[in-house]
Design a protein around this motif. Structure first.
Motif, PDB file in Angstrom:
ATOM      1  N   ALA A   1      83.117  41.791  74.493  1.00 18.92           N
ATOM      2  CA  ALA A   1      82.073  41.319  75.391  1.00 18.92           C
ATOM      3  C   ALA A   1      82.331  39.842  75.643  1.00 18.92           C
ATOM      4  O   ALA A   1      82.718  39.101  74.738  1.00 18.92           O
ATOM      5  CB  ALA A   1      80.707  41.513  74.755  1.00 18.92           C
ATOM      6  N   PHE A   2      82.077  39.462  76.859  1.00 18.12           N
ATOM      7  CA  PHE A   2      82.333  38.080  77.269  1.00 18.12           C
ATOM      8  C   PHE A   2      81.046  37.544  77.857  1.00 18.12           C
ATOM      9  O   PHE A   2      80.417  38.209  78.674  1.00 18.12           O
ATOM     10  CB  PHE A   2      83.460  38.096  78.280  1.00 18.12           C
ATOM     11  CG  PHE A   2      83.576  36.820  79.027  1.00 18.12           C
ATOM     12  CD1 PHE A   2      83.163  36.744  80.352  1.00 18.12           C
ATOM     13  CD2 PHE A   2      84.090  35.694  78.422  1.00 18.12           C
ATOM     14  CE1 PHE A   2      83.264  35.562  81.038  1.00 18.12           C
ATOM     15  CE2 PHE A   2      84.184  34.506  79.113  1.00 18.12           C
ATOM     16  CZ  PHE A   2      83.768  34.456  80.431  1.00 18.12           C
ATOM     17  N   GLN A   3      80.609  36.398  77.395  1.00 11.79           N
ATOM     18  CA  GLN A   3      79.360  35.908  77.975  1.00 11.79           C
ATOM     19  C   GLN A   3      79.336  34.402  78.131  1.00 11.79           C
ATOM     20  O   GLN A   3      80.028  33.659  77.433  1.00 11.79           O
ATOM     21  CB  GLN A   3      78.149  36.402  77.180  1.00 11.79           C
ATOM     22  CG  GLN A   3      77.895  35.661  75.890  1.00 11.79           C
ATOM     23  CD  GLN A   3      76.683  36.242  75.143  1.00 11.79           C
ATOM     24  OE1 GLN A   3      76.284  37.388  75.377  1.00 11.79           O
ATOM     25  NE2 GLN A   3      76.115  35.466  74.268  1.00 11.79           N
ATOM     26  N   LEU A   4      78.513  33.972  79.088  1.00 13.55           N
ATOM     27  CA  LEU A   4      78.311  32.551  79.357  1.00 13.55           C
ATOM     28  C   LEU A   4      76.854  32.231  79.029  1.00 13.55           C
ATOM     29  O   LEU A   4      75.951  32.944  79.463  1.00 13.55           O
ATOM     30  CB  LEU A   4      78.559  32.228  80.827  1.00 13.55           C
ATOM     31  CG  LEU A   4      79.946  32.538  81.360  1.00 13.55           C
ATOM     32  CD1 LEU A   4      79.998  32.278  82.863  1.00 13.55           C
ATOM     33  CD2 LEU A   4      80.986  31.665  80.677  1.00 13.55           C
ATOM     34  N   THR A   5      76.662  31.166  78.277  1.00  9.98           N
ATOM     35  CA  THR A   5      75.279  30.782  77.967  1.00  9.98           C
ATOM     36  C   THR A   5      75.115  29.299  78.223  1.00  9.98           C
ATOM     37  O   THR A   5      76.093  28.582  78.411  1.00  9.98           O
ATOM     38  CB  THR A   5      74.940  31.044  76.484  1.00  9.98           C
ATOM     39  OG1 THR A   5      75.615  30.056  75.690  1.00  9.98           O
ATOM     40  CG2 THR A   5      75.360  32.431  76.034  1.00  9.98           C
ATOM     41  N   ASN A   6      73.863  28.870  78.186  1.00 13.41           N
ATOM     42  CA  ASN A   6      73.629  27.430  78.248  1.00 13.41           C
ATOM     43  C   ASN A   6      73.692  26.860  76.827  1.00 13.41           C
ATOM     44  O   ASN A   6      74.036  27.589  75.893  1.00 13.41           O
ATOM     45  CB  ASN A   6      72.302  27.120  78.952  1.00 13.41           C
ATOM     46  CG  ASN A   6      71.103  27.517  78.129  1.00 13.41           C
ATOM     47  OD1 ASN A   6      71.247  28.021  77.019  1.00 13.41           O
ATOM     48  ND2 ASN A   6      69.918  27.301  78.667  1.00 13.41           N
ATOM     49  N   ASP A   7      73.338  25.610  76.661  1.00 17.42           N
ATOM     50  CA  ASP A   7      73.521  24.981  75.354  1.00 17.42           C
ATOM     51  C   ASP A   7      72.505  25.473  74.321  1.00 17.42           C
ATOM     52  O   ASP A   7      72.566  25.103  73.166  1.00 17.42           O
ATOM     53  CB  ASP A   7      73.498  23.452  75.469  1.00 17.42           C
ATOM     54  CG  ASP A   7      72.211  22.949  76.081  1.00 17.42           C
ATOM     55  OD1 ASP A   7      72.013  21.737  76.133  1.00 17.42           O
ATOM     56  OD2 ASP A   7      71.397  23.782  76.523  1.00 17.42           O
TER      57      ASP A   7
ATOM     58  N   SER B   1      79.505  40.183  80.323  1.00 19.60           N
ATOM     59  CA  SER B   1      80.349  41.188  80.968  1.00 19.60           C
ATOM     60  C   SER B   1      79.830  42.597  80.662  1.00 19.60           C
ATOM     61  O   SER B   1      79.119  42.812  79.686  1.00 19.60           O
ATOM     62  CB  SER B   1      81.795  41.054  80.478  1.00 19.60           C
ATOM     63  OG  SER B   1      81.855  41.340  79.113  1.00 19.60           O
ATOM     64  N   ASP B   2      80.167  43.543  81.520  1.00 19.21           N
ATOM     65  CA  ASP B   2      79.710  44.921  81.365  1.00 19.21           C
ATOM     66  C   ASP B   2      80.161  45.517  80.026  1.00 19.21           C
ATOM     67  O   ASP B   2      79.539  46.422  79.484  1.00 19.21           O
ATOM     68  CB  ASP B   2      80.242  45.781  82.507  1.00 19.21           C
ATOM     69  CG  ASP B   2      79.544  45.428  83.819  1.00 19.21           C
ATOM     70  OD1 ASP B   2      80.117  45.674  84.877  1.00 19.21           O
ATOM     71  OD2 ASP B   2      78.418  44.885  83.766  1.00 19.21           O
TER      72      ASP B   2
ATOM     73  N   MET C   1      81.594  32.611  75.386  1.00 23.18           N
ATOM     74  CA  MET C   1      81.662  33.359  74.134  1.00 23.18           C
ATOM     75  C   MET C   1      82.322  34.695  74.356  1.00 23.18           C
ATOM     76  O   MET C   1      82.152  35.311  75.398  1.00 23.18           O
ATOM     77  CB  MET C   1      80.241  33.618  73.589  1.00 23.18           C
ATOM     78  CG  MET C   1      79.476  32.368  73.279  1.00 23.18           C
ATOM     79  SD  MET C   1      77.728  32.713  73.084  1.00 23.18           S
ATOM     80  CE  MET C   1      77.739  33.540  71.525  1.00 23.18           C
ATOM     81  N   ASN C   2      83.037  35.114  73.326  1.00 19.37           N
ATOM     82  CA  ASN C   2      83.756  36.363  73.378  1.00 19.37           C
ATOM     83  C   ASN C   2      83.458  37.032  72.032  1.00 19.37           C
ATOM     84  O   ASN C   2      83.688  36.443  70.996  1.00 19.37           O
ATOM     85  CB  ASN C   2      85.237  35.997  73.531  1.00 19.37           C
ATOM     86  CG  ASN C   2      86.096  37.185  73.726  1.00 19.37           C
ATOM     87  OD1 ASN C   2      85.607  38.257  74.046  1.00 19.37           O
ATOM     88  ND2 ASN C   2      87.379  37.010  73.529  1.00 19.37           N
ATOM     89  N   TYR C   3      82.862  38.210  72.034  1.00 15.72           N
ATOM     90  CA  TYR C   3      82.535  38.788  70.730  1.00 15.72           C
ATOM     91  C   TYR C   3      82.793  40.286  70.693  1.00 15.72           C
ATOM     92  O   TYR C   3      82.867  40.942  71.712  1.00 15.72           O
ATOM     93  CB  TYR C   3      81.104  38.459  70.310  1.00 15.72           C
ATOM     94  CG  TYR C   3      80.024  38.846  71.288  1.00 15.72           C
ATOM     95  CD1 TYR C   3      79.474  40.121  71.287  1.00 15.72           C
ATOM     96  CD2 TYR C   3      79.531  37.911  72.190  1.00 15.72           C
ATOM     97  CE1 TYR C   3      78.468  40.455  72.173  1.00 15.72           C
ATOM     98  CE2 TYR C   3      78.527  38.249  73.074  1.00 15.72           C
ATOM     99  CZ  TYR C   3      77.988  39.524  73.064  1.00 15.72           C
ATOM    100  OH  TYR C   3      77.002  39.854  73.930  1.00 15.72           O
ATOM    101  N   ARG C   4      82.959  40.785  69.462  1.00 17.86           N
ATOM    102  CA  ARG C   4      83.224  42.213  69.322  1.00 17.86           C
ATOM    103  C   ARG C   4      82.744  42.719  67.965  1.00 17.86           C
ATOM    104  O   ARG C   4      82.506  41.944  67.041  1.00 17.86           O
ATOM    105  CB  ARG C   4      84.699  42.482  69.480  1.00 17.86           C
ATOM    106  CG  ARG C   4      85.511  41.698  68.469  1.00 17.86           C
ATOM    107  CD  ARG C   4      86.906  42.099  68.650  1.00 17.86           C
ATOM    108  NE  ARG C   4      87.795  41.233  67.936  1.00 17.86           N
ATOM    109  CZ  ARG C   4      89.009  41.619  67.648  1.00 17.86           C
ATOM    110  NH1 ARG C   4      89.427  42.814  68.030  1.00 17.86           N
ATOM    111  NH2 ARG C   4      89.805  40.816  67.006  1.00 17.86           N
TER     112      ARG C   4
END
Lengths: 872, 137
Positions: A148-154, A162-163, A242-245
């Motif tokens: 999963a790939f995501q963009l967040t604020n601070d 991502s889907d 962020m990239n997580y699994r």
């Protein structure tokens, strides 16, 4: 002092002193002719010498930081060509400059001098570097789609995910967007993520990982591993990436190493790339098959977990190896190359990369990868694992690889070549490499390849334009390396990557620095220099854009021949004022100037007397095209005048109507004052009552008239139809039958120009009735009355004319008031003085006008102008 | 005795004429009233008086909006004739105008005493000075 011909650098130095760039101009003996303020600053920053006019420039920079210029200038003169290059000043303040050396050539092609420009591009270089870094990371993260790939604020509020998050957490992406990632984290792990967040905020761009428990869609706590980076300050990203699994089920102990092992296992299964992970005591923790089979670094012994790396190292290399690991444990990544000759006497070159492995903030081990970079079949793989890419841990490459032979012919090309050039490998192989390079870059690429052949251990890197199969130009970065010493390759390996996007950003940055060049060369402002007679001695290239003239061909022409006669005299006066010194600079109001198509353009600007300025010796005319503005302005002025007129009309209308309402009311009041209230039987009261009736009727009539006019004035949508004039006239004549017969009025017509008009029927009928009634009323009793009605086309109008042979009107006396409200000019004739007012209003409502010509005792002609193309 | 001997009323509206005539009679404002329909007739009349060396009327009530020659045109013509006369009548513009420009125009003629709003009333007449005040403007 030498005579310097005009070139735009001169102009810049002379009258674009506002530029932020440093400039200096020398004559052909390197004596300083002129320079701007910024140059003084530049010079004093990097030398201890001072700069002054007429001094020898070469002498003043000899032995200083700027000494490198000497060779460059001499080279330019020797080769008789201009030069533009980037130079990083090696002393504090370290800055990048784009430096231009521009030869000033006279008509006999003799070098008259040199102009030097220094443009500070430090910011651009730094920005470009940052963009390059972040872009790579971003792409790598996005494309690794199993995670999963995501963009967040601070504060970890999710702006994008991502889907693929569905695979990891079971949520749909939409369910998570706008929520806070923090809320999903296990209460016991909230500290962990806070620490992680703190770290990446403190260390922008750097990648950092953390493992923690998180609640998935089915409300289970699962372990995930997050790899992320703070790209908040990177334009276009502005987020924590962020990239997580899911790492559920993995042992908690020795997380970092286990994770590394698992990750590497995933990534490097079935690859010939070798990797070894060692712990902080330099003992092997894990390794892959390739490492056992191929890694020359550990060739001597069989690899196995727990083996100390130092025991595999030659004593002679020991110190070097220890230094190397010290560096890595300080947080650095180190890349080494080694040569190795195997049992069959075949030489191999390996590239090894040593990267620290982090767990929390601590480095717990080293990740070593080794790649054989000799074998050309591995060239593509090698790219995928190129050192730059390791920084993101993720395998992704956009580089194409080409190998060329001694004659610069492509002998091998990776399939990715298609992505960049649009050609397949087969189409490229066998052709000259240079064929795929944009003409502007062929020379520099050839030079660079030549240099590689001379210096086998150098790596050439350069940005260049490539020609795509579709003929489109693409920006690429090329990295080339001499591998002739490797028999398997026997050529130069070239890596190419498409950097068009980055280049576009860079170009946008460059724009701001090139604004002065823009002004002189490509902007809308024209700079011309004329002599004291108005003859042109210089025109900037922008003249071509605005007027379409070739600047060269303008030379010698007198500007006044091109200026519109109406403005010529005034501008000549200006020139005279300048020459006499009455003024130094004059603002030019818009004036018309003939362009190449022989059409007038409106120009405005300033004119400055620089006759006494040695670098210019002329009248400088700075102009720009304001034709569009001028047309718009004129339109607005017309509109404004129209509005003012309308307003005045309305005011007039209100005065007249109030007067005409007050008149009968005043009569009623007057009569009332006279009424004998004491004695109703007073005989005069009878008279007054009759007069009351009369005055009341007068008031009523006035009100009706006003209402008629108000309706006419307020009508917004006027029906327009095609009207046959003959038919309408017949109709009107029959309604006026009695009057026409009584007056014996004869009507003649000539509708040969047009028999039909587009008009409102009611209006046209009213106009005809009014015109005919007037002709009847004011007929002459000295002759048979005739009215002649005709049409005529006059540009945008159809003129409908009513010409009679009646008494005529004294226009000198009544002209102004003829069409005004309540104007009567003849005592004998009854009338309210409204007819012509209504006609005029109707004509105006249809976008036309009415004109009158008259001679006393001869007759009157009324001309109704009807818009030929009626649009109401 | 009447306040004035001769006055001239330049007016084309029948009712206004009637009202003026009646009120002048009732309050014995003038012995004689001469009516003229428009500026042209009035100028012709004054010309005649000057030619015959007869005295001009002491008061002129003048309408503005009239056919053939309006009040302003009359005043222009009248001022041209002025050099020929020894004493000048008091001129009152009698109008129902609401246009401020008309008041400005009225002021621009030095022969105009003031503008009176229609209808003519007793108060108007009372405010007009007697014979002795002629030329005191």
């Amino acid at each position: 002092m030498s005579q310097i011909k005009f070139s735009y650098e001169n102009l810049v130095a002379a009258f674009l002193a506002g530029t932020n760039d440093a400039y200096i101009v020398l004559d052909n003996k390197f004596n300083v002719l002129l320079f701007n303020e910024h140059y003084i600053g530049f010079h004093s920053t990097y030398t201890t010498t001072t700069i002054a006019k007429n001094e020898n420039f070469i002498d003043s920079i000899k032995g200083t930081t700027l000494h490198f210029l000497v060779e460059n200038i001499q080279q330019c003169i020797q080769l008789n060509e201009n030069k533009k290059f980037n130079y990083k000043i090696p002393v504090q303040p370290e800055k990048y400059f784009d430096i231009e050396i521009h030869l000033l050539i006279d008509n006999n092609k003799k070098v008259e001098g040199v102009a030097l420009g220094f443009f500070d591009v430090t910011q651009r270089y730094k920005t470009a570097e940052e963009i390059k870094k972040s872009e790579k990371l971003f792409k790598a993260l996005v494309l690794n789609s199993t995670d999963a790939f995501q963009l967040t604020n601070d504060e970890l509020k999710i702006n994008f995910v991502s889907d693929s998050v569905k695979n990891v957490l079971g949520f749909d992406a939409e369910e998570l967007v706008q929520s806070n990632f923090f809320n999903l984290v296990h209460p016991d792990d909230k500290m962990l993520i806070s620490k992680w967040l703190h770290w990446i905020i403190e260390n922008p761009v750097r990648v950092h990982s953390v493992e923690l428990r998180i609640k998935n869609k089915s409300n289970d706590w699962i372990y995930i591993e997050i790899i992320g980076s703070n790209l908040l300050h990177i334009a276009d990203v502005e987020a924590i990436v962020m990239n997580y699994r899911n790492i559920q089920g993995k042992k908690a102990a020795e997380k970092a190493l286990a994770m590394a092992e698992q990750r590497m296992g995933l990534l490097l299964n079935n690859t010939k790339e070798s990797f070894i992970v060692v712990n902080s005591r330099l003992r092997v923790v894990t390794y892959n098959k390739a490492a056992q089979e191929h890694s020359p670094y550990f060739f001597k012994e069989e690899l196995q977990s727990g083996v100390s790396l130092l025991s595999l190292t030659n004593d002679s290399d020991m110190e070097d190896v220890i230094n190397l690991f010290e560096k890595v444990f300080d947080g650095n990544e180190v890349v080494r190359e080694s040569n190795f000759t195997d049992k069959n006497n075949i030489q191999h070159i390996y590239s090894h990369s040593f990267r620290p492995l982090y767990s929390e903030d601590e480095i717990v081990g080293v990740f070593i990868t080794s790649t054989e970079i000799t074998e050309k079949k591995l060239a593509e793989e090698q790219l995928k694992f190129s050192e730059e890419k390791y920084k993101t841990f993720i395998q992704e490459s956009e580089d194409a690889v080409i190998i060329i032979n001694k004659k610069d012919i492509v002998v091998e090309a990776s399939p990715l070549i298609h992505k960049i050039f649009g050609y397949t490998s087969e189409e490229v192989i066998g052709r000259a490499f240079i064929d795929f390079i944009h003409p502007d870059y062929k020379e520099v690429v050839l030079k660079s390849i030549h240099n590689l052949k001379m210096n086998p251990y150098e790596i050439e890197t350069l940005d260049l334009l490539l020609t795509h199969k579709s003929k489109e130009n693409i920006w690429g970065v090329m990295k080339a390396r001499n591998s002739f010493d490797n028999k398997l390759i026997d050529g130069i390996i070239i890596w190419i990557r498409n950097i068009t996007k980055r280049k576009l950003i860079e170009e946008a940055l460059q724009l701001s620095e090139q604004r002065f060049r823009y002004l002189v060369q490509t902007g809308g402002d024209m700079i011309s220099i004329a002599n004291d007679k108005g003859a042109l001695i210089y025109s900037s290239p922008t003249v071509k854009n605005v007027l379409g003239n070739d600047p060269e061909q303008n030379i010698g022409k007198n500007v006044f021949e091109y200026i519109h006669p109406e403005e010529r005299e005034k501008l000549m006066e200006y020139l005279n004022d300048l020459i006499l010194g009455k003024k130094k600079q004059i603002r030019l109001e818009p004036f018309r100037y003939l362009d190449a198509k022989n059409e007038y353009r409106w120009l405005e600007g300033t004119v400055t007397n620089l006759l006494n300025e040695p670098a210019v010796k002329g009248i400088v005319v700075n102009t720009r095209d304001v034709t569009e503005n001028k047309i718009l302005n004129d339109k607005q002025n017309i509109l404004r005048e129209k509005l003012i007129r309308n307003n005045q009309d309305l005011q007039q209308f209100s005065f007249i109507t109030s007067h005409n309402l007050r008149a009968p009311v005043a009569n009623l009041l007057g009569l009332l004052n006279l009424f004998n209230k004491e004695n109703f039987a007073d005989s005069f009261n009878q008279v007054l009552i009759e007069k009351f009736e009369e005055a009341t009727n007068q008031l009523n009539t006035t009100l009706n008239d006003l209402i008629e006019i108000l309706v006419l004035k307020s009508e917004k949508e006027i029906q327009v139809e095609t009207i046959n004039l003959k038919k309408l006239l017949k109709q009107v004549a029959s309604s006026l039958e009695n009057e026409l017969q009584e007056s014996k009025m004869e009507i003649t017509t000539d509708f040969s120009a047009t028999e039909t008009v587009e008009y409102n029927k009611v209006y046209l009928e009213s106009i005809m009735v009014n015109m005919l009634t007037n002709s009847i009323k004011y007929r002459s009793n000295k002759r048979k009355p005739i009215v002649h009605i005709s049409t005529k086309i006059d540009n945008e109008y159809i003129i409908l004319a009513f010409a009679d042979n009646g008494n005529g009107i004294d226009l000198e006396r009544y002209g102004e008031r003829l069409f005004a409200m309540y104007q009567r000019f003849n005592v004998e004739k009854e009338g309210k003085g409204l007819g012509l007012y209504i006609v005029k209003s109707q004509v105006a409502a249809m976008g036309g006008k009415i004109e009158v010509e008259s001679t006393i005792d001869i007759g009157t002609i009324f001309k109704i102008y009807i818009k030929n193309d009626v649009q109401v | 005795m009447s306040k004035f001997k001769n006055i001239l009323l330049v007016e084309d509206d029948a009712i206004t004429k009637l009202v003026c005539e009646r009120i002048i009679k009732i309050y014995d404002f003038s012995e004689n009233i001469v009516f003229k329909e428009n500026g042209k007739e009035a100028i012709d009349y004054i010309q005649e008086l000057l030619t015959a060396q007869q005295p001009l009327p002491e008061i002129i009530f003048l309408d503005i909006n009239m056919p053939v020659m309006n009040g302003w045109e009359f005043l222009k013509e009248y001022e041209k004739l002025l050099t020929q006369c020894s004493h000048t009548p008091q001129i009152f513009i009698l109008s129902s105008t609401a246009n401020p420009e008309d008041f400005v125009s009225a002021n621009s003629f030095k022969t105009v005493n003031s503008v009176l709003a229609k209808p003519l009333t007793k108060e108007h007449l009372d405010n007009i000075g007697g014979r002795s005040e002629i030329n005191n403007k």
